[in-house]
Every structure is written in C-alpha cells, then in structure tokens.
Motif scaffolding. Structure first.
Motif, PDB file in Angstrom:
ATOM      1  N   SER A 255       0.833  -1.208   0.000  1.00 36.05           N
ATOM      2  CA  SER A 255       0.000   0.000   0.000  1.00 36.05           C
ATOM      3  C   SER A 255       0.867   1.258   0.000  1.00 36.05           C
ATOM      4  CB  SER A 255      -0.920   0.002   1.228  1.00 36.05           C
ATOM      5  OG  SER A 255      -0.158  -0.045   2.426  1.00 36.05           O
ATOM      6  N   ASP A 256       0.246   2.348  -0.466  1.00 35.88           N
ATOM      7  CA  ASP A 256       0.859   3.685  -0.524  1.00 35.88           C
ATOM      8  C   ASP A 256       1.924   3.808  -1.613  1.00 35.88           C
ATOM      9  OD1 ASP A 256      -0.728   4.465   1.624  1.00 35.88           O
ATOM     10  OD2 ASP A 256       0.801   3.882   3.106  1.00 35.88           O
ATOM     11  N   TYR A 257       1.958   2.877  -2.557  1.00 40.72           N
ATOM     12  CA  TYR A 257       2.891   3.003  -3.667  1.00 40.72           C
ATOM     13  C   TYR A 257       2.100   3.082  -4.980  1.00 40.72           C
ATOM     14  CZ  TYR A 257       6.694   2.209  -0.398  1.00 40.72           C
ATOM     15  OH  TYR A 257       7.581   2.339   0.643  1.00 40.72           O
ATOM     16  N   TYR A 258       2.068   2.020  -5.756  1.00 40.48           N
ATOM     17  CA  TYR A 258       1.394   2.103  -7.053  1.00 40.48           C
ATOM     18  C   TYR A 258      -0.124   2.230  -6.929  1.00 40.48           C
ATOM     19  CZ  TYR A 258       5.561   1.030  -9.839  1.00 40.48           C
ATOM     20  OH  TYR A 258       6.775   1.088 -10.470  1.00 40.48           O
ATOM     21  N   ASP A 259      -0.693   1.809  -5.813  1.00 46.31           N
ATOM     22  CA  ASP A 259      -2.130   1.988  -5.629  1.00 46.31           C
ATOM     23  C   ASP A 259      -2.487   3.414  -5.226  1.00 46.31           C
ATOM     24  OD1 ASP A 259      -0.943   1.892  -3.169  1.00 46.31           O
ATOM     25  OD2 ASP A 259      -2.528   0.700  -2.225  1.00 46.31           O
ATOM     26  N   ASP A 260      -1.489   4.212  -4.854  1.00 45.07           N
ATOM     27  CA  ASP A 260      -1.721   5.587  -4.422  1.00 45.07           C
ATOM     28  C   ASP A 260      -1.391   6.594  -5.524  1.00 45.07           C
ATOM     29  OD1 ASP A 260      -2.332   7.701  -2.695  1.00 45.07           O
ATOM     30  OD2 ASP A 260      -0.255   7.861  -2.011  1.00 45.07           O
ATOM     31  N   TYR A 261      -0.305   6.350  -6.254  1.00 41.39           N
ATOM     32  CA  TYR A 261       0.098   7.268  -7.318  1.00 41.39           C
ATOM     33  C   TYR A 261      -0.724   7.017  -8.580  1.00 41.39           C
ATOM     34  CZ  TYR A 261       4.169   8.339  -4.438  1.00 41.39           C
ATOM     35  OH  TYR A 261       4.989   8.739  -3.417  1.00 41.39           O
ATOM     36  N   THR A 262      -0.923   8.054  -9.355  1.00 38.31           N
ATOM     37  CA  THR A 262      -1.670   7.959 -10.611  1.00 38.31           C
ATOM     38  C   THR A 262      -0.849   8.560 -11.743  1.00 38.31           C
ATOM     39  OG1 THR A 262      -2.760  10.099 -10.295  1.00 38.31           O
ATOM     40  CG2 THR A 262      -3.872   8.150  -9.397  1.00 38.31           C
ATOM     41  N   SER A 263      -1.309   8.301 -12.948  1.00 40.93           N
ATOM     42  CA  SER A 263      -0.673   8.900 -14.116  1.00 40.93           C
ATOM     43  C   SER A 263      -0.850  10.420 -14.068  1.00 40.93           C
ATOM     44  CB  SER A 263      -1.287   8.332 -15.395  1.00 40.93           C
ATOM     45  OG  SER A 263      -0.813   9.032 -16.524  1.00 40.93           O
ATOM     46  N   MET A 264       0.159  11.148 -14.449  1.00 40.23           N
ATOM     47  CA  MET A 264       0.109  12.608 -14.425  1.00 40.23           C
ATOM     48  C   MET A 264      -0.337  13.182 -15.764  1.00 40.23           C
ATOM     49  SD  MET A 264       3.673  13.107 -12.276  1.00 40.23           S
ATOM     50  CE  MET A 264       3.542  14.893 -12.213  1.00 40.23           C
ATOM     51  N   THR A 265      -0.518  12.329 -16.759  1.00 38.45           N
ATOM     52  CA  THR A 265      -1.024  12.750 -18.069  1.00 38.45           C
ATOM     53  C   THR A 265      -2.170  11.830 -18.452  1.00 38.45           C
ATOM     54  OG1 THR A 265       0.647  11.352 -19.133  1.00 38.45           O
ATOM     55  CG2 THR A 265       1.180  13.690 -18.865  1.00 38.45           C
ATOM     56  N   PRO A 266      -3.131  12.302 -19.234  1.00 42.42           N
ATOM     57  CA  PRO A 266      -4.299  11.476 -19.576  1.00 42.42           C
ATOM     58  C   PRO A 266      -3.905  10.289 -20.445  1.00 42.42           C
ATOM     59  CG  PRO A 266      -4.314  13.514 -20.826  1.00 42.42           C
ATOM     60  CD  PRO A 266      -3.222  13.666 -19.826  1.00 42.42           C
ATOM     61  N   ARG A 267      -4.630   9.178 -20.238  1.00 46.39           N
ATOM     62  CA  ARG A 267      -4.399   7.935 -20.972  1.00 46.39           C
ATOM     63  C   ARG A 267      -5.689   7.545 -21.690  1.00 46.39           C
ATOM     64  NH1 ARG A 267       0.857   7.819 -21.502  1.00 46.39           N
ATOM     65  NH2 ARG A 267       1.677   8.867 -19.636  1.00 46.39           N
ATOM     66  N   ARG A 268      -5.614   7.385 -22.989  1.00 41.65           N
ATOM     67  CA  ARG A 268      -6.802   7.108 -23.790  1.00 41.65           C
ATOM     68  C   ARG A 268      -7.451   5.777 -23.437  1.00 41.65           C
ATOM     69  NH1 ARG A 268      -7.462  10.448 -28.126  1.00 41.65           N
ATOM     70  NH2 ARG A 268      -5.700  11.800 -28.707  1.00 41.65           N
ATOM     71  N   GLN A 269      -6.673   4.829 -22.923  1.00 40.22           N
ATOM     72  CA  GLN A 269      -7.224   3.506 -22.638  1.00 40.22           C
ATOM     73  C   GLN A 269      -8.230   3.530 -21.493  1.00 40.22           C
ATOM     74  OE1 GLN A 269      -4.021   4.250 -22.820  1.00 40.22           O
ATOM     75  NE2 GLN A 269      -3.023   2.961 -24.391  1.00 40.22           N
ATOM     76  N   TRP A 270      -8.194   4.566 -20.631  1.00 35.01           N
ATOM     77  CA  TRP A 270      -9.088   4.635 -19.489  1.00 35.01           C
ATOM     78  C   TRP A 270      -9.910   5.930 -19.559  1.00 35.01           C
ATOM     79  CZ3 TRP A 270      -4.116   2.856 -19.279  1.00 35.01           C
ATOM     80  CH2 TRP A 270      -3.936   1.542 -18.819  1.00 35.01           C
ATOM     81  N   PRO A 271     -11.229   5.850 -19.479  1.00 30.67           N
ATOM     82  CA  PRO A 271     -12.049   7.072 -19.508  1.00 30.67           C
ATOM     83  C   PRO A 271     -11.885   7.889 -18.231  1.00 30.67           C
ATOM     84  CG  PRO A 271     -13.416   5.136 -19.093  1.00 30.67           C
ATOM     85  CD  PRO A 271     -12.038   4.630 -19.408  1.00 30.67           C
ATOM     86  N   TYR A 272     -12.214   9.151 -18.334  1.00 34.04           N
ATOM     87  CA  TYR A 272     -12.094  10.057 -17.194  1.00 34.04           C
ATOM     88  C   TYR A 272     -13.106   9.655 -16.126  1.00 34.04           C
ATOM     89  CZ  TYR A 272     -11.581  14.442 -14.621  1.00 34.04           C
ATOM     90  OH  TYR A 272     -11.339  15.396 -13.647  1.00 34.04           O
ATOM     91  N   ASP A 273     -12.647   9.571 -14.861  1.00 34.03           N
ATOM     92  CA  ASP A 273     -13.491   9.198 -13.719  1.00 34.03           C
ATOM     93  C   ASP A 273     -13.431  10.329 -12.698  1.00 34.03           C
ATOM     94  OD1 ASP A 273     -14.793   8.100 -11.564  1.00 34.03           O
ATOM     95  OD2 ASP A 273     -13.756   6.167 -11.671  1.00 34.03           O
ATOM     96  N   ASP A 274     -14.609  10.947 -12.420  1.00 33.37           N
ATOM     97  CA  ASP A 274     -14.636  12.105 -11.520  1.00 33.37           C
ATOM     98  C   ASP A 274     -14.141  11.756 -10.130  1.00 33.37           C
ATOM     99  OD1 ASP A 274     -15.634  13.812 -13.470  1.00 33.37           O
ATOM    100  OD2 ASP A 274     -17.709  13.237 -13.064  1.00 33.37           O
ATOM    101  N   SER A 275     -14.538  10.584  -9.630  1.00 28.71           N
ATOM    102  CA  SER A 275     -14.135  10.226  -8.264  1.00 28.71           C
ATOM    103  C   SER A 275     -12.650   9.941  -8.158  1.00 28.71           C
ATOM    104  CB  SER A 275     -14.932   9.015  -7.786  1.00 28.71           C
ATOM    105  OG  SER A 275     -14.690   7.900  -8.642  1.00 28.71           O
TER     106      SER A 275
END
Length: 506
Positions: free
Chosen positions: A218-238
């Motif tokens: 925990s607190d590593y890859y499950d906490d950090y996110t991509s800093m630029t948009p990725r087309r493979q995943w749609p935008y999620d408000d939450s």
C-alpha cells in the motif's frame, strides 16, 4: 539425404550442383585424363630407371601401368562421376530431435527460407555413389548419437531470443518511459525516504518498474496515478478529481496502468515478444513464471536505449552513501559492470547461432572442390580417404554442439541454484539467468571451450587419423601391385623352368 540446419538444407544441394558443373568442365575438356597420362609416364620412367637385373622392362611396366589405371578408374567411377539424382525434394530437413524433445520447428518451406526453396525448386544435382553413401552413414551415426543425449531446455537460446527482443513501437516505448517517470521514480523516492534497511529480496524486487513490491504494498502504485491522460481509461470524476478533463482519457492509478488485464502496460509490452519466443517460454515455464524475467529485460534502461529512445530512466540518482542508497548503488554498479563485460566479451549467443552456418558453408566448399582435389591427387585412394574423414568429422560436429548445449544447461542450473542458495539471486535459477546481464568469466570460457575447442580438437584428431589411414590404404594397394608383379614374374620363371626341363628330357 538429410540436413540438420536450414542453411545446410540448401547449401548441400547447391554444392553438388557446382560439383557437377566443375566435373562437367573437367570431363568435357579432357583435363580429367591428364593426371592419368602423367601417372603412366611416371611408371614408365620409373621402370626405365630399374637395373638390368630386374628382368624384361615391358613385363615389368605392364602390370604397374594396368594397376594404376584400374585404381584410378575405380576412383573416377565411384567418387567423381555423378550417378544418383538429388533435388530439393529429395533432401529432408531432419526434425527428429525436435520431435523427441517436443519442440515445434517449422519446415524450410514455411520459414524465412521459402524464397530459396523456390529458387532451388528446378535445380537437380547428381551425387557420386561413394559420397551419397558417406552422407547417409555420417548423418545416421550423428543422429543416433544425438538421440542418446537427454533433452535440454536450451537456456541460452531462450535468453538470446529474449534479450534480442526490442520495443519497436515508439508510442509504447514512450509510455514505458512515462510510467518510469510518473510512477516508478515517485514510488522509489518514497521507499528511499521511508526505509533505512531493506532485505536482499526487496532490493531485487524494486530494481525494475514492474516491481511486485510497489504493486502489492500500500501507498505506492495503488496511491500514485498517471500525471497525463491515458486514452485507454475514460475520465473518472471520483478518481481523477484535481486533474483537467481534456477529453483524451483519464488518469489511472499506477497499479491499474500496469496490471489491467485488457489494456494494461504489462500486457501490451508482453505482446512485443514473438509467438515462437512466447511458446518456447511457456513450454519451459508453466503458467506465468516466465513473464517477470522477460519483462525485466524488455523494459530495462539499457534495452530501452537500444530500442531507439535517446533517454532512459535510472533509479536512485540522488542516493546517499548509507542505508538503502548504498545497497542500491552497489546493485546498479553490479549491473553496470555486467553490461561492460557483455560489451567486451565476444557474443557467445551469436556465436552459437553462427556456428551451424559456418559448418554448412564449409561443407559446401568441400563438396564443390572434390573433383579438383581428386584430379590433382592423380586419383589416389589416399585423397578419397582423407576427404571422407574430413566430411564425416565436419558433419559429426553437430553432435558435439548438442552435447555442449546439454552440458551448458546443467552448468547454468547448478550455477544459478548455488547463487540462489547463497542469497545472491532471487531463488529461481532459470529466471535469474534470463534476466542476468552476465554469467562470469569462467562460464563464458567453459562455453567457448565446449562450442569451439571441442569441435576443433575433434576435426584435428579425425583429420590426422584420416591421413594415416589413407597412407595405409595406399600402401596396401601398392603392396597388392607388387604381389601381382611378383606372381607374374614367378609364373614366368616357372614356365621357363618347365620348358628347359622338357627340352632336356627330349
């Protein structure tokens, strides 16, 4: 007639085509008979040098000339005149070893050599009887010996295939670089600043961007996110609150970005491996054991640079001289030394690939020059014996390479098992080997001896035996000629004695 490599499959036929052409030139121009003229002239001159006590010169020369002509005629008949027709459909690619060890090998017609199959489709050669029988005997003996060797795992071949796979897609290569900058570097920086001591297993795990430690802690890859948009995943408000919705995709967590079963980076990077490499790895490693060592190499900084990116990522640039920084510095220094060693040493994996090609080329060369060699030797049986031993030794080298490959597999397993037992590796010997940048000088020297020194010593030893046996055969034939001459002289003397006795009686 069979062949053990794709190149040999074509070069053997091409060699006999050229052999027929060369013999056609010698026979049509009459040059093939010139050594017979010189041989007869030599016998005549030698007889003229004999003393007067040797008897009648004509009776002395005739059996010698006949013997020389008969032996030469037999050599020409069995070793020079093409008799048995051979084409590309007659020669068979031997896949018995592949079937024995459960390896799928395509036929030459279904491989990259398909163009050569078409080129040689209309070519037909004829092989003299002796060389046809020699080829069958040599290949049969070689295959029988190879079949007695236990099947190996071809570890070096697998590592060669893995480490020669590159990320050809520049978009995917850039995404790997982005993942290293936006996920791996941040997770690594947090680890370095929150831990002073790490186990060897953890240090080994965090040495690449797909680290299980970062994915499952925990607190590593499950906490950090991509800093630029990725087309493979749609935008999620939450999930993506705080990031701008640019309409070009969402901002997945690093764990999702890497591990998504359908569009994850891990899955797309694995698709860079060829189907044959994936099948061979799956055959050797049940399940997904092969994926981590293969991915470690494919996304490594060195391979990323070789794949075409001018920039590669590196971990721990700001390390201190103590704690985890010191441990990771030693780890990266070891890798650096290994890379330098790989660059300095000869390419043993490439050498293993090149040796069968060199063998096929040498075999073709010997086949082409057989008519000239035999003619220049004045059709001496000694030359035939020597060439026969040379061809047999050259074809039998395949057995030594198979034996060397099996021994190499055993030595690799022993070496990496001992490294795992001493804590210097992750504990999976074959996986460590696939991702290892070096094997050590001793392993490379042993490998070079098995693949180069073994065959060289074998060819030299059998060549020496061939020369000796050729000399014995020549002496045997000359001894037969002398016995024939002595018998004729004895018969003549007995006839004269009988005639003189009859005259005295009368």
């Amino acid at each position: 007639m069979t062949a053990n490599s794709y190149l040999e499959y074509f070069l053997v036929l091409f060699g006999w085509v050229m052999n027929n052409a060369l013999w056609g030139i010698l026979s049509n121009t009459g040059l093939f008979a010139l050594p017979l003229v010189f041989k007869v002239l030599g016998v005549w001159l030698k007889v003229r040098e004999e003393g007067a006590d040797e008897g009648n010169k004509g009776l002395l020369a005739l059996p010698r000339i006949e013997h020389a002509i008969y032996v030469s005629y037999l050599v020409i008949l069995f070793c020079c005149i093409p008799l048995l027709p051979v084409d590309i459909s007659t020669i068979k690619f031997d896949s018995a070893r592949a079937k024995q060890c459960g390896i799928s090998v395509p036929t030459p017609q279904n491989s990259g050599y398909k163009g050569l199959v078409n080129d040689f489709g209309g070519r037909t050669a004829e092989v003299p009887m002796w060389w046809y029988l020699l080829h069958m005997m040599s290949k049969g003996t070689t295959q029988a010996m190879i079949a007695s060797i236990p099947c190996g795992t071809q570890l070096r071949q697998m590592r060669f295939d893995v480490q020669n796979t590159k990320l050809r897609d520049p978009v995917l290569l850039q995404e790997v670089q982005d993942f290293a900058n936006q996920c791996y570097s941040r997770a690594y920086f947090r680890l370095k600043n929150s831990n002073s001591q790490l186990s060897d297993a953890t240090i080994n795990s965090v040495g690449w961007i797909g680290s299980d430690y970062f994915l499952n802690t925990s607190d590593y890859y499950d906490d950090y996110t991509s800093m630029t948009p990725r087309r493979q995943w749609p935008y999620d408000d939450s999930r993506d609150s705080g990031y701008a919705d640019t309409g070009q995709g969402g901002y997945p967590t690093c764990k999702t970005w890497w591990s998504d079963s359908s569009v994850g980076l891990r899955k797309r990077v694995l698709e860079s491996f060829s189907d044959s490499t994936r099948k061979e790895m799956q055959r050797q490693f049940p399940g997904s054991q092969w994926e981590e060592p293969a991915l470690r190499w494919l996304v490594s900084p060195r391979n990323a640079g070789l794949s075409g990116s001018g920039v590669t990522y590196i971990a721990g640039r700001g390390d201190t001289a103590s704690g985890i920084g010191n441990s990771l510095s030693r780890f990266t220094s070891t890798i650096g030394l290994g890379m330098k060693q790989v660059e300095a040493l000869p390419g043993f994996d490439a050498l293993k690939q090149a040796l069968p090609m060199i063998q096929a080329l040498l075999q073709m060369m010997i086949i082409i020059v057989i008519p000239v060699q035999v003619m220049f030797s004045a059709y001496e049986p000694k030359t035939i014996v020597t060439i026969s031993f040379a061809l047999f030794a050259l074809q039998f080298i395949t057995f030594w390479w198979e034996l060397a490959g099996w021994l190499d597999d055993r030595l690799i397993t022993i070496l990496y098992s001992s490294l795992a037992a001493s804590g210097l590796a992750s504990g999976v010997p074959i996986a460590d080997f696939l991702s290892s940048p070096r094997d050590g000088w001793i392993m490379n020297l042993v490998l070079g001896m098995m693949y180069v020194v073994f065959p060289g010593f074998w060819v030299g030893m059998l060549g020496w035996v061939g020369v000796k046996i050729g000399g014995i055969a020549e002496g045997f034939i000359k001894g037969g000629a002398q016995a024939q001459q002595a018998g004729q002289e004895g018969g003549a003397m007995a006839g004269e004695a009988v005639k003189s006795g009859v005259k005295r009686i009368l």
